[in-house]
Design a protein around this motif. Structure first.
Motif, mmCIF file in Angstrom:
data_model
loop_
_atom_site.group_PDB
_atom_site.id
_atom_site.type_symbol
_atom_site.label_atom_id
_atom_site.label_comp_id
_atom_site.label_asym_id
_atom_site.label_seq_id
_atom_site.Cartn_x
_atom_site.Cartn_y
_atom_site.Cartn_z
ATOM 1 N N ALA A 110 0.777 -1.101 0.113
ATOM 2 C CA ALA A 110 -0.087 -0.009 0.005
ATOM 3 C C ALA A 110 0.768 1.113 -0.044
ATOM 4 C CB ALA A 110 -0.906 0.006 1.237
ATOM 5 N N HIS A 111 1.924 1.333 0.730
ATOM 6 C CA HIS A 111 2.716 2.603 0.865
ATOM 7 C C HIS A 111 3.522 2.641 -0.570
ATOM 8 C CE1 HIS A 111 3.259 1.798 5.546
ATOM 9 N NE2 HIS A 111 1.965 2.317 5.184
ATOM 10 N N GLN A 112 3.907 1.507 -1.157
ATOM 11 C CA GLN A 112 4.280 1.336 -2.605
ATOM 12 C C GLN A 112 3.416 2.378 -3.630
ATOM 13 O OE1 GLN A 112 5.559 -2.665 -2.841
ATOM 14 N NE2 GLN A 112 7.892 -2.028 -2.549
ATOM 15 N N ILE A 113 2.336 2.093 -3.577
ATOM 16 C CA ILE A 113 1.252 2.540 -4.440
ATOM 17 C C ILE A 113 1.046 3.996 -4.178
ATOM 18 C CG2 ILE A 113 -1.131 2.607 -4.931
ATOM 19 C CD1 ILE A 113 -1.418 -0.233 -4.509
ATOM 20 N N GLU A 114 1.081 4.345 -2.912
ATOM 21 C CA GLU A 114 1.190 5.557 -2.413
ATOM 22 C C GLU A 114 2.116 6.516 -2.930
ATOM 23 O OE1 GLU A 114 -0.657 7.290 1.548
ATOM 24 O OE2 GLU A 114 0.286 5.441 2.139
ATOM 25 N N SER A 115 3.502 5.866 -3.177
ATOM 26 C CA SER A 115 4.665 6.570 -3.429
ATOM 27 C C SER A 115 4.717 6.691 -4.817
ATOM 28 C CB SER A 115 5.768 6.154 -2.548
ATOM 29 O OG SER A 115 6.024 4.748 -2.980
ATOM 30 N N GLY A 116 3.939 5.989 -5.472
ATOM 31 C CA GLY A 116 4.097 5.825 -7.030
ATOM 32 C C GLY A 116 3.876 7.015 -7.716
ATOM 33 N N LEU A 117 4.282 7.093 -9.045
ATOM 34 C CA LEU A 117 3.991 8.233 -9.954
ATOM 35 C C LEU A 117 2.599 8.112 -10.486
ATOM 36 C CD1 LEU A 117 7.451 8.774 -11.248
ATOM 37 C CD2 LEU A 117 6.638 10.021 -9.399
ATOM 38 N N CYS A 118 1.874 9.227 -10.525
ATOM 39 C CA CYS A 118 0.418 8.927 -11.090
ATOM 40 C C CYS A 118 0.680 9.922 -12.368
ATOM 41 C CB CYS A 118 -0.640 9.484 -10.433
ATOM 42 S SG CYS A 118 -2.179 9.447 -10.851
ATOM 43 N N LEU A 119 0.374 9.151 -13.560
ATOM 44 C CA LEU A 119 0.133 10.097 -14.995
ATOM 45 C C LEU A 119 -1.166 10.257 -15.346
ATOM 46 C CD1 LEU A 119 3.105 8.270 -16.785
ATOM 47 C CD2 LEU A 119 3.304 10.023 -15.396
ATOM 48 N N ILE A 120 -1.752 11.511 -15.252
ATOM 49 C CA ILE A 120 -2.998 11.754 -15.922
ATOM 50 C C ILE A 120 -2.892 12.155 -17.340
ATOM 51 C CG2 ILE A 120 -5.030 13.281 -15.415
ATOM 52 C CD1 ILE A 120 -4.372 13.396 -12.497
ATOM 53 N N ASP A 121 -3.755 11.508 -18.093
ATOM 54 C CA ASP A 121 -3.555 11.822 -19.759
ATOM 55 C C ASP A 121 -2.160 11.576 -20.273
ATOM 56 O OD1 ASP A 121 -6.585 11.670 -19.841
ATOM 57 O OD2 ASP A 121 -6.465 13.861 -19.927
ATOM 58 N N GLY A 122 -1.326 10.629 -19.566
ATOM 59 C CA GLY A 122 0.000 10.582 -20.113
ATOM 60 C C GLY A 122 0.985 11.492 -19.262
ATOM 61 N N LYS A 123 0.585 12.346 -18.742
ATOM 62 C CA LYS A 123 1.434 13.522 -18.019
ATOM 63 C C LYS A 123 1.452 13.508 -16.603
ATOM 64 C CE LYS A 123 -0.114 16.439 -22.011
ATOM 65 N NZ LYS A 123 -0.373 17.922 -22.437
ATOM 66 N N ARG A 124 2.673 13.795 -16.153
ATOM 67 C CA ARG A 124 2.923 14.097 -14.884
ATOM 68 C C ARG A 124 2.453 15.505 -14.550
ATOM 69 N NH1 ARG A 124 2.662 12.243 -9.679
ATOM 70 N NH2 ARG A 124 4.428 13.151 -8.245
ATOM 71 N N LEU A 125 1.436 15.829 -13.944
ATOM 72 C CA LEU A 125 0.720 16.910 -13.835
ATOM 73 C C LEU A 125 1.398 17.860 -12.593
ATOM 74 C CD1 LEU A 125 -2.944 16.780 -14.784
ATOM 75 C CD2 LEU A 125 -1.026 17.477 -16.241
ATOM 76 N N PRO A 126 1.717 18.939 -12.493
ATOM 77 C CA PRO A 126 1.950 19.570 -11.261
ATOM 78 C C PRO A 126 0.958 19.587 -10.210
ATOM 79 C CG PRO A 126 2.381 21.350 -13.174
ATOM 80 C CD PRO A 126 1.770 20.005 -13.832
ATOM 81 N N GLU A 127 1.498 19.577 -8.969
ATOM 82 C CA GLU A 127 0.302 19.393 -7.941
ATOM 83 C C GLU A 127 -0.839 20.216 -7.840
ATOM 84 O OE1 GLU A 127 2.294 19.070 -4.191
ATOM 85 O OE2 GLU A 127 2.912 17.077 -4.543
ATOM 86 N N ASP A 128 -0.524 21.557 -8.358
ATOM 87 C CA ASP A 128 -1.349 22.558 -8.312
ATOM 88 C C ASP A 128 -2.318 22.737 -9.651
ATOM 89 O OD1 ASP A 128 -0.698 23.390 -5.551
ATOM 90 O OD2 ASP A 128 0.652 24.693 -6.138
ATOM 91 N N SER A 129 -2.026 21.929 -10.405
ATOM 92 C CA SER A 129 -2.679 22.131 -11.836
ATOM 93 C C SER A 129 -4.106 21.824 -11.522
ATOM 94 C CB SER A 129 -2.212 20.893 -12.647
ATOM 95 O OG SER A 129 -0.831 21.255 -13.080
ATOM 96 N N GLU A 130 -5.008 22.526 -12.012
ATOM 97 C CA GLU A 130 -6.621 22.516 -12.024
ATOM 98 C C GLU A 130 -7.131 21.465 -13.028
ATOM 99 O OE1 GLU A 130 -8.459 26.305 -12.108
ATOM 100 O OE2 GLU A 130 -6.867 27.166 -10.380
#
Length: 418
Positions: free
Chosen positions: A192-212
């Motif tokens: 579960a911790h490994q999933i938490e620390s994984g990188l999430c790509l939205i529509d193929g992109k690593r979006l900045p945390e503050d992206s709307e």
């Protein structure tokens, strides 16, 4: 100034119908989403009555029954939706009602949070709501408590109904390929911790945390890059991404979960952020995997014969309001859709027809054989498959001789790391 709760107007009608019933008291759960900006309530769910003790339970509240109902309901909520509070409908003294609500709220939240396999985040809201309605005068009293503070006192809060609340939600979803070995009975939460620390790509992109994210947008293409062999790795290069070393853990058995799962999360905010979408989606991934394994073990413990098992697949049911919001249930291969609709009625008080159910996101995958590790170590193999994902081979067996071991394992699934 207290917190403000924006409530779907259908909830007002539901609570009004409960006020017309003769039962007193009536308790239930409030379902929605809390954020640092606003709090939303989209559903109210009455606690099911205990038929065998209906007469004895009159004028009293069964705390254990309410909390167990809350635990079952929390399994049926996708990412972004959670139990945000409790309500009671009674003409008892307001002070006595508030005392009862406080006890219920802390009991419910303590049980639900004990099953969470993720670490609390700094931006998690710890305030939960209580609602007292007098069925005769229809007077409503709304209060909040900080459930992380045992000495928390009641704070006043606003409760406002609004139409169309469920129509402006953003949805993020993904189909995640998994190949995990969960140790039993000394199950730790490394995966579960490994999933938490994984990188999430939205529509193929690593979006900045503050992206709307666009309100009302349905983002289907979310991928995870994990620091373990839990998914098929993408070939992108990330300098800060490194593979973790294998972890050796002592255990008496294991559950091997192989296949693909569908996960989704809902966000309601004036300006939903990518950071929140990622957090809620990851938590839904962890929750749906843990729930299925727990359900499979419970099914095994209830079985008195050797049989093959497959993890239940996830079925979604839309709320009877406009918008994308859905609840979910888990269906075993030997169950029909009628059993799903019965659970939705019993647990969530939702009248759903079989044609309302969305069964397309996942399907069960046939088990073609069995594989038992020699010696005392037993491996349980189970799978679930999404239609849009490549098939995964899956072998499995549930041995009657392993029931004693799994009886211990079932109670150990949600232990925190030591």
């Amino acid at each position: 100034m207290g917190r403000g709760y924006i409530v779907q107007d259908d909830v007002e009608g539901y609570l009004s119908k409960l006020c017309e019933q003769k039962a007193d008291p009536v308790t239930g759960l409030l379902i929605g989403q809390s954020s640092t900006q606003r709090d939303f309530v989209v559903m109210a769910i009455r606690t099911p009555q205990k038929e065998e003790s209906a007469a004895a339970a009159r004028n009293s509240v069964d705390k254990e029954w309410v909390t167990e109902h809350a635990r079952q309901v929390s399994r049926m909520l996708p990412g972004g939706l959670s139990v945000v509070g409790v309500f009671i409908i009674t003409d008892a003294d307001a002070k006595d009602a508030l005392t009862t609500l406080r006890q219920l709220l802390f009991a419910v939240e303590n049980l639900i949070s004990s099953e969470h396999l993720w670490d609390p985040a700094d931006d998690d809201v710890t305030d939960c709501v209580t609602l007292h309605i007098n069925p005769k005068t229809r007077k409503t009293v709304c209060r909040t408590f900080d459930i992380k503070d045992p000495k928390s006192v009641a704070k006043p809060a606003d409760w406002k109904y609004q139409s169309g609340l469920c129509s402006s939600w953003a949805t993020v979803s993904c189909s995640l390929n998994v190949d995990m070995l969960l140790p039993l009975p000394n199950n730790r939460t490394t995966w579960a911790h490994q999933i938490e620390s994984g990188l999430c790509l939205i529509d193929g992109k690593r979006l900045p945390e503050d992206s709307e994210l666009t309100v009302g947008q349905h983002l289907k293409h979310c991928f995870f890059l994990l620091q373990a062999s839990f998914t098929q790795a993408h070939t992108h290069s990330y300098p800060h991404f490194s593979r973790l070393t294998d972890v050796i853990e002592q255990c008496g058995g294991s559950v091997s979960v192989t296949g693909a799962i569908h996960s989704r999360a809902y966000l309601h905010s004036n300006k939903p952020k990518a950071r929140l979408a990622e957090k809620l989606l990851k938590r839904d991934v962890v929750s749906t995997v843990a729930t299925r394994v727990q359900m499979m073990l419970e099914e095994l413990l209830a079985s008195d014969q050797e049989k093959l098992f497959c993890l239940p697949h996830r079925i979604f049911c839309p709320l009877k309001v406009s918008g994308p919001l859905c609840v979910c249930d888990y269906q075993f291969s030997d169950e029909g859709l009628s059993e799903v609709t019965e659970r939705l009625k019993e647990m969530l008080d939702i009248d759903a027809a079989e044609e309302d159910l969305d069964t397309r996101q996942e399907m069960t995958f046939e088990i073609t054989g069995c594989d038992i590790t020699p010696g005392g170590h037993r491996d349980m193999h189970a799978c679930v498959l999404c239609p849009d994902c490549p098939p995964f081979c899956c072998l499995g067996v549930a041995m009657a001789t392993a029931v004693a071991l799994l009886a211990t394992a079932a109670s150990m699934l949600y232990l925190n790391d030591i």
